[in-house]
Design an enzyme around this catalytic site. Structure first.
Site, PDB file in Angstrom:
ATOM      1  N   ALA A 119      55.495  45.254  45.000  1.00 54.13           N
ATOM      2  CA  ALA A 119      54.531  45.888  44.088  1.00 54.13           C
ATOM      3  C   ALA A 119      54.685  47.400  44.143  1.00 54.13           C
ATOM      4  O   ALA A 119      54.789  47.978  45.223  1.00 54.13           O
ATOM      5  CB  ALA A 119      53.110  45.481  44.463  1.00 54.13           C
ATOM      6  N   GLU A 156      47.171  52.982  34.653  1.00 52.51           N
ATOM      7  CA  GLU A 156      48.175  52.042  34.131  1.00 52.51           C
ATOM      8  C   GLU A 156      47.723  51.467  32.803  1.00 52.51           C
ATOM      9  O   GLU A 156      46.537  51.579  32.441  1.00 52.51           O
ATOM     10  CB  GLU A 156      48.395  50.906  35.141  1.00 52.51           C
ATOM     11  CG  GLU A 156      49.157  51.358  36.365  1.00 52.51           C
ATOM     12  CD  GLU A 156      49.571  50.203  37.260  1.00 52.51           C
ATOM     13  OE1 GLU A 156      49.084  49.091  37.072  1.00 52.51           O
ATOM     14  OE2 GLU A 156      50.402  50.457  38.157  1.00 52.51           O
ATOM     15  N   HIS A 163      56.886  40.972  32.449  1.00 46.71           N
ATOM     16  CA  HIS A 163      56.825  42.424  32.600  1.00 46.71           C
ATOM     17  C   HIS A 163      57.768  43.023  31.577  1.00 46.71           C
ATOM     18  O   HIS A 163      58.908  42.562  31.432  1.00 46.71           O
ATOM     19  CB  HIS A 163      57.224  42.860  34.008  1.00 46.71           C
ATOM     20  CG  HIS A 163      56.839  44.290  34.291  1.00 46.71           C
ATOM     21  ND1 HIS A 163      57.545  45.343  33.776  1.00 46.71           N
ATOM     22  CD2 HIS A 163      55.814  44.823  34.987  1.00 46.71           C
ATOM     23  CE1 HIS A 163      56.972  46.469  34.156  1.00 46.71           C
ATOM     24  NE2 HIS A 163      55.919  46.181  34.894  1.00 46.71           N
ATOM     25  N   ARG A 168      50.463  44.722  28.530  1.00 44.80           N
ATOM     26  CA  ARG A 168      51.885  44.449  28.757  1.00 44.80           C
ATOM     27  C   ARG A 168      52.426  43.270  27.933  1.00 44.80           C
ATOM     28  O   ARG A 168      53.603  43.274  27.599  1.00 44.80           O
ATOM     29  CB  ARG A 168      52.194  44.263  30.240  1.00 44.80           C
ATOM     30  CG  ARG A 168      51.395  43.252  30.957  1.00 44.80           C
ATOM     31  CD  ARG A 168      51.963  43.011  32.350  1.00 44.80           C
ATOM     32  NE  ARG A 168      52.052  44.228  33.151  1.00 44.80           N
ATOM     33  CZ  ARG A 168      51.926  44.247  34.462  1.00 44.80           C
ATOM     34  NH1 ARG A 168      51.664  43.129  35.100  1.00 44.80           N
ATOM     35  NH2 ARG A 168      52.063  45.354  35.138  1.00 44.80           N
ATOM     36  N   ARG A 228      46.795  38.958  32.482  1.00 43.12           N
ATOM     37  CA  ARG A 228      46.352  39.762  33.638  1.00 43.12           C
ATOM     38  C   ARG A 228      46.416  41.243  33.341  1.00 43.12           C
ATOM     39  O   ARG A 228      47.397  41.749  32.786  1.00 43.12           O
ATOM     40  CB  ARG A 228      47.257  39.461  34.829  1.00 43.12           C
ATOM     41  CG  ARG A 228      46.982  40.334  36.034  1.00 43.12           C
ATOM     42  CD  ARG A 228      48.062  40.146  37.066  1.00 43.12           C
ATOM     43  NE  ARG A 228      49.301  40.748  36.650  1.00 43.12           N
ATOM     44  CZ  ARG A 228      50.009  41.622  37.392  1.00 43.12           C
ATOM     45  NH1 ARG A 228      49.580  41.975  38.589  1.00 43.12           N
ATOM     46  NH2 ARG A 228      51.130  42.121  36.959  1.00 43.12           N
TER      47      ARG A 228
END
Ligand code: FAD
Length: 545
Positions: free
Chosen positions: A53, A123, A244, A290, A386
């Site tokens: 991470a 983010e 991702h 994302r 998420r």
């Protein structure tokens, strides 16, 4: 059932934890005061998604931020499926969770040398700065601190190179519907140990290896989900796999992720001709959630037939880039890319499993005696998608909740003796003689999942995938029963199970929502605003809350 041989042994413990990422290690540290803990992990302990991470842990710590804002951001990302009770408790318990990690020894970046407050990053999808980080190696630092503490604890035994094969369910031996531990393969000598435990905690992480391209480490083969499913526990929302948007496109770089934090700090996605395409796809442009970014890249790549796009942070001062992203900068340099002067080639890749083993507010699964925490669990926090940096948080929060609950019941659990169960049976199984079967099926499975069950789906592709995976699964099952277990074979068997769960869950959701996008059902429909649940012998179906 396979026959017993002499290469087995039995051990007992209070808590058996499978997995040594943030969830498993945090649980072990919280539980150690209440009993003996065994943590088994299938490679070296630090081989976990946690170590990889980069971004950090989301927590409300800035004065201008609020629990409501963090909850709203989480729910906005979640496509209408977040369980709001879970969201609320996670955001409220986040600051304590982060401070606990710091007390355990994680050295997070601070605003200045002597200031007590954390440096907070921002983010995609977050309306405020709330990402507690350690430079851009947050996970590595968290894993280091947790492992140091675990290794110093006399009540915790850490068994590396030990892989959970299957859960022990007493119902198989005429007893109640109850998990009593796990059969565990010692990878170094091939022996199988029966570990009997009063509480068994799955913390085995995600399943990115089910797809051809993934940001995940090799250990992410969905073992926890597959084991729980085989044991009869309920599994939920497996169709929601997060991709991702930006993994380094460089064959020599194995799954190197280029953090979302770059776009938080001003990096821009461009096509190969330099066009900044995100404003055409979402009002938040490069800071869009994302899944939107991954789909936009997929669209741009398919439209122009190229193999990657570019991520450009050359608009920020070189000193800033080097100081804020030292790890990404160094990794890119290894491949001859100086991100302070040129854009980074990137592609999307399977990243995070939003579904998993259904677990309640204390981490309990539907199978008594079995608990699930971290990425392997489906708590309801993420819903259909998420929010970045909520997953380390979820692991921390539910590790504590599960440990607290178990601490209160352990004295009573300890009054009963451990049950007696047969040891692992190997029958007439022979050593693996055709490793090519394993490696071929492994490749075929991952490629078909990528092509047919990836970022953009359709009914026909899902049908095709279902047929092919069923054939592969049959072949793997047959091979499994004829040969002695090895890690590769067990992992292949598990990714086949996970693939089937993803396909069946996706086929059942005839709408597009969150991370599940299908060209045959593009609308989001109220009648589908429910979780998908699956259980052995019961096809995936929707269930309201
Ligand atoms: C590159 C990358 C970057 C990320 N960045 C962020 C971020 O910035 N913020 C954030 O919140 N999340 C991030 N995530 C997601 C986050 O890292 C994971 O969701 C989280 O670390 C999962 O923790 P975990 O403890 O559940 O599982 P993991 O950390 O994956 O640990 C799983 C453990 O289980 C073990 N295991 C698996 N199967 C078995 C078995 N059968 N028997 C024994 N052991 C087994 C593995 O070896 C491993 O030790 C990122 C993920 C990746 C891949």
């Amino acid at each position: 059932m396979k026959r017993s041989d002499s290469q087995t042994m039995q051990i007992t413990t209070d808590f058996l934890v499978l997995g040594s990422g943030i969830a498993g290690l945090s649980f072990a540290l919280r539980a150690q005061a209440h009993g003996q803990v065994i943590v088994v992990t299938k490679r070296t302990a630090a081989e976990a998604a946690t170590s990889w991470a980069q971004g950090g842990v989301a927590a409300v710590l800035a004065p201008e931020d609020s629990f409501q804002k963090h909850a709203d951001d989480t729910i906005n990302a979640g496509g209408g499926l977040c369980h709001e009770v879970v969201v609320d408790l996670c955001v409220r318990e986040a600051p304590e969770a982060v401070r606990w990690l710091a007390e355990v020894g994680a050295r997070f970046s601070r605003e200045s040398e002597d200031a007590g407050s954390f440096d907070l990053g921002r983010e995609g999808g977050h309306s405020e700065r709330r990402i507690v980080h350690a430079g851009d190696i947050s996970g590595r630092e968290i894993e280091r601190a947790l492992l140091d503490a675990v290794r110093a604890s006399p009540n915790i035994t850490l068994l590396e190179w030990h892989m959970g094969i299957d859960l022990i369910t007493l119902s198989k031996f005429g007893g109640p519907d109850q998990c009593a531990g796990a059969y565990v393969l010692d990878e170094q000598n091939g022996h199988v140990t029966t570990i009997l435990s009063r509480a068994t905690v799955l913390a085995t992480g995600g399943a990115g290896k089910v797809y051809l391209y993934t940001s995940n480490p090799d250990v992410a083969t969905g073992d926890g989900v597959a084991m729980a499913y085989r044991a009869g526990a309920e599994v939920a929302n497996m169709e929601f796999y997060q991709f991702h948007p930006t993994v380094l496109f460089e064959p020599r770089a194995k799954s190197f992720l280029v953090s979302e934090a770059l776009r938080g700090e001003g990096a821009v996605l461009r096509s190969l001709d330099g066009d900044a395409f995100m404003p055409r796809h979402h009002p938040l442009a490069d800071l869009a959630p994302r899944d939107v970014v991954a789909r936009a890249i997929d669209y741009e790549m398919k439209r122009s037939g190229v193999e990657h796009v570019l991520l450009d942070i050359t608009g920020r001062p070189a000193d800033f880039v080097r100081a804020r992203f030292p790890n990404i900068h160094a990794e890119c340099l290894r491949f001859g890319i100086d991100m302070t002067r040129e854009p980074i080639p990137v592609v999307p890749a399977a990243h995070y499993m939003c579904g998993g083993v259904t677990s309640d507010l204390h981490g309990r699964t539907t199978l008594p005696g079995l608990w699930a925490i971290g990425e392997t669990a489906c708590t309801g926090l993420h819903g259909a998608n998420r929010l970045a940096s909520n997953s380390l948080l979820e692991g921390l929060v539910f590790a504590r909740r599960a440990a607290d609950r178990l601490a209160s019941v352990m004295p009573e659990l300890r009054t009963a003796p451990h049950p007696s169960v047969p040891e692992w049976q190997t029958g007439s199984a022979a050593p693996s003689d055709e490793a090519v079967v394993v490696s071929h099926n492994w490749d075929e499975l991952r490629r078909l999942m990528w092509n047919y069950v990836g970022i953009v789906r359709s009914d026909a592709r899902l049908r095709r995938a279902a047929r092919r995976v069923a054939l592969l699964e049959e072949e793997i099952r047959e091979y499994y029963w004829r040969h002695l277990v090895t890690r590769d074979l067990l992992e292949l068997r598990n990714i086949a199970t996970v693939a089937q769960l993803i396909i069946a869950s996706a086929a059942n959701r005839r709408e597009s929502r969150g991370l599940h996008y299908t060209i045959d059902h593009e609308a989001t429909l109220d009648e589908f605003a429910e979780d998908t649940v699956a259980k052995r012998g019961v096809l995936p179906h929707l269930r309201g809350r």
